[in-house]
Design a protein around this motif. Structure first.
Motif, PDB file in Angstrom:
ATOM      1  N   ASN A  22      37.918  42.931  40.189  1.00  0.00           N
ATOM      2  CA  ASN A  22      37.496  44.334  40.219  1.00  0.00           C
ATOM      3  C   ASN A  22      38.277  45.095  41.303  1.00  0.00           C
ATOM      4  O   ASN A  22      38.977  44.493  42.110  1.00  0.00           O
TER       5      ASN A  22
ATOM      6  N   LEU B 212      36.957  45.167  28.889  1.00  0.00           N
ATOM      7  CA  LEU B 212      36.190  43.999  29.346  1.00  0.00           C
ATOM      8  C   LEU B 212      34.989  43.764  28.435  1.00  0.00           C
ATOM      9  O   LEU B 212      34.724  42.623  28.029  1.00  0.00           O
TER      10      LEU B 212
ATOM     11  N   ILE C 266      36.273  37.964  37.136  1.00  0.00           N
ATOM     12  CA  ILE C 266      36.592  39.376  36.895  1.00  0.00           C
ATOM     13  C   ILE C 266      37.151  39.950  38.193  1.00  0.00           C
ATOM     14  O   ILE C 266      36.448  39.998  39.203  1.00  0.00           O
TER      15      ILE C 266
END
Length: 684
Positions: A134, A262, A132
């Motif tokens: 970020n 997500l 992920i």
């Protein structure tokens, strides 16, 4: 509290660099799913997951915490872990609780040390992996650059499932590559023309990655260079359930952009416990394939023990198979002991709600277990099942610990026992030779936290210092001496005389006593006293206060007195004779040598080898492992106590090492002289 079936559960552990935003991302997920009614911030010290006072003060996660987000009739169980390298044990433990381990990476950070370490943790683990990216709203954020950096440094190809629409201040949404749709503020829309090329490129990469996991799909892909959406969805799900592909997602925990998408992707694409139903376990210490269902054989795993100030010991558990119920008798195979389930809860950070039971696929907490602790299995009484052993790294940092106040010495042992139960990477032992209580850990931060928690939780002030080296004493030469102990002070006196020959034995052979007395010059009943005098002297040391090893003492002659001889007299005579002989037989000190393996990126090899030389180390060899080198060396323990901080400095935190005792070697004379002088001063 609603119960969810296995197919409606998703178990995610978040690992990655400190500062990548794991805790903030979970905070957004909890807020969007209405698990909390206000959005906390790490900087404000009010997030759900970072609730410990030490975490609030430092502004970073220092311990694992668990929570859950109920989202669209599914439950996403969330495990938050600290990113700081000292707490790698929590990241490893989290991988045992989750079906998917998500590495959270900073969109601006490049190939950070924490990202590298997290990817290394996952290497070879049969768990679904995800990345992920970020902080897509931050300056210099670049999603595709991070994916490229991961590939360049590890060889891992990460397949994009969500890609960003814009970046930095213009990051306004994400694109679901599988469906070819844009998601802005939680609403689905057509993909703007400006992102069409990026979508096409990402979709081709994803199709190829998915096709390579299935022969039928690969054949179809080669024929048409295309997969239908249905084929892509089912192929992606199967590949993820089999851990054959690593998907990439993106978002901003700060602004919330992409987080809803997500969560939808987690539900839609990532595997449920039901999709990963079979697992490899042990049955009677042999491999077994266990089919996991709520009605199956019980197998749960305590992946973390914590001490709650209000509830006491709490065991975070993942139930793999069967169902845990309150009042149930259970068995802990690692301890070969029974235990009993008391209350059980679902945890949301420090908050909790009652769980009537914990079924296969669920994560929760058990309180008041007497036996089970972190990394222990929970099975039914009489069951032969157990979870595969979880390996944690060996310690690289040591400190001797003692209570500042002598009256707290008893308390410190009990308090340390509770703290050590929370983190299996910290160990402690009493060194019987130096008489010190030695703590072993993964770094200074972890050690300092132990010291702080002893004070805050248990009101014990502790002192830390570099441990003493457990040297040994021995000889290189031979000597032949005698000693007569004679004392007369009215009444019965003391008399005992012994003749000793001393010589070295082979390294590691230890102490050997030879009784060569003939003709009764010393009666047989005094021989045990002579041996005892020798052994006590060997244990106390002669030149520096360290145990004497690898020496042969041959008692070949002596004399006694019918009235004045006694066991005590011969014990004293043998001790004094040995000391005389030892000092004449070229005494030396031995030091422990440890075999170390250092794993470093190739570019640091020269600096690290040079540093090993300054530490009196000997290089044994090296071998290539991907883009890294494994350097093997023998280094004196005295030089290892401060090695971890030095290695971090030399390699920008990217180096790591393991160590184990190898053998003893002679201490260089200039160092031995300092040690012996220090002992003499202390004795005076």
């Amino acid at each position: 509290m609603k119960n969810y079936e296995m197919n409606a559960l998703r178990n995610l552990a978040f690992i990655g660099s400190s500062g990548a935003g794991k805790t903030s991302l979970i905070e957004q997920m909890l807020y969007l799913s209405k698990m909390t009614n206000r959005l906390g911030k790490v900087t404000d010290g009010n997030t759900v997951m970072d609730y410990d006072q030490d975490e609030i003060e430092k502004g970073i996660s220092l311990m694992m915490s668990i929570g859950y987000a109920d989202w669209k009739n599914n439950r996403i169980n969330l495990v938050d872990t600290p990113g700081y390298g000292d707490f790698i044990g929590d990241q490893i433990a989290a991988t045992t609780a989750a079906d998917t381990v998500a590495v959270v990476a900073n969109a601006t950070g490049g190939f950070e040390v924490g990202l590298e370490k997290s990817l290394e943790i996952l290497d070879g683990r049969k768990v679904t992996k995800a990345v992920i990216i970020n902080k897509m709203d931050a300056d210099q954020a670049d999603y595709f650059k991070v994916l490229e950096t991961i590939k360049d440094n590890t060889g891992i190809t990460v397949a994009p499932v969500l890609i960003p629409m814009g970046r930095e201040a213009n990051f306004k949404g994400v694109i679901d590559v599988v469906k070819g749709k844009a998601i802005i503020d939680g609403k689905i829309a057509d993909v703007p023309a400006e992102f069409a090329d990026e979508l096409e490129e990402a979709k081709a990469a994803l199709m190829e990655a998915v096709a390579e996991t299935d022969e039928a799909l690969l054949e179809k892909f080669f024929e048409s260079m295309e997969l239908s959406e249905e084929e892509l969805v089912s192929g992606l799900k199967n590949a993820l359930a089999q851990s054959n592909i690593i998907p990439a997602f993106c978002c901003s925990a700060n602004t919330g952009v992409g987080v809803q998408a997500l969560m939808d992707a987690i539900i839609e694409y990532l595997p449920s416990p039901e999709a990963k139903k079979a697992m490899n376990v042990l049955e009677d210490k042999k491999d077994k394939n266990l089919i996991c269902t709520p009605n199956g054989d019980l197998l749960a795993y305590v992946f973390k023990s914590v001490v709650d100030p209000n509830m006491g010991d709490v065991a975070y558990v993942r139930v793999y198979s069967g169902t845990l119920k309150s009042g149930m008798d259970i068995f802990i195979p690692e301890k070969d002991a029974k235990d009993k389930v008391s209350s059980m809860y679902f945890f949301q950070g420090k908050n909790r709600s009652d769980a009537g039971e914990l079924k296969a696929g669920e994560i929760g907490g058990l309180v008041k277990l007497k036996v089970a602790r972190g990394l222990n299995s929970i099975v039914a009484v009489n069951s032969k099942l157990s979870y595969q052993k979880t390996s944690v790294p060996s310690p690289v940092y040591w400190q001797a610990i003692k209570a500042a106040n002598q009256n707290d010495e008893d308390k410190i042992g009990q308090a340390l026992g509770k703290l050590l139960a929370e983190d299996p990477t910290i160990t402690s032992h009493i060194n019987l030779e130096t008489h010190e209580h030695v703590l072993s850990a993964m770094g200074e931060q972890q050690m300092t936290l132990i010291q702080k928690r002893l004070k805050n939780r248990y009101k014990v002030d502790a002192l830390l210092k570099t441990p003493k080296i457990p040297y040994k004493e021995t000889i290189q030469g031979k000597a032949d001496t005698k000693y007569r102990h004679k004392k007369q002070s009215g009444g019965k006196g003391q008399y005992g005389e012994v003749y000793f020959r001393v010589s070295p034995t082979g390294r590691g052979e230890g102490y050997k006593f030879v009784n060569s007395i003939v003709g009764g010059t010393i009666p047989g009943n005094f021989i045990p006293a002579i041996e005892k005098g020798i052994q006590e002297t060997l244990e106390k040391g002669i030149i520096a206060g360290y145990t004497v090893v690898d020496i042969c003492v041959d008692c070949y002659f002596g004399s006694y007195h019918d009235v004045d001889s006694s066991e005590m007299a011969f014990k004293i005579a043998s001790s004094m004779c040995l000391k005389d002989a030892f000092t004449q037989a070229k005494p030396i000190l031995l030091e422990p040598i440890h075999e170390i393996e250092i794993i470093i990126p190739t570019e640091y090899m020269g600096d690290v080898m040079g540093d090993i030389s300054t530490r009196r180390g000997k290089i044994n060899g090296m071998e290539q492992q991907g883009k890294k080198q494994i350097l093997k060396a023998n280094v004196p323990l005295a030089e290892l106590f401060a090695y971890f901080p030095a290695l971090k400095s030399l390699t920008q935190g990217r180096g790591m090492f393991t160590q184990k005792f190898s053998h003893f070697e002679k201490v260089p004379e200039e160092i031995a002289k300092v040690v012996i002088e220090a002992y003499k001063k202390e004795e005076e």
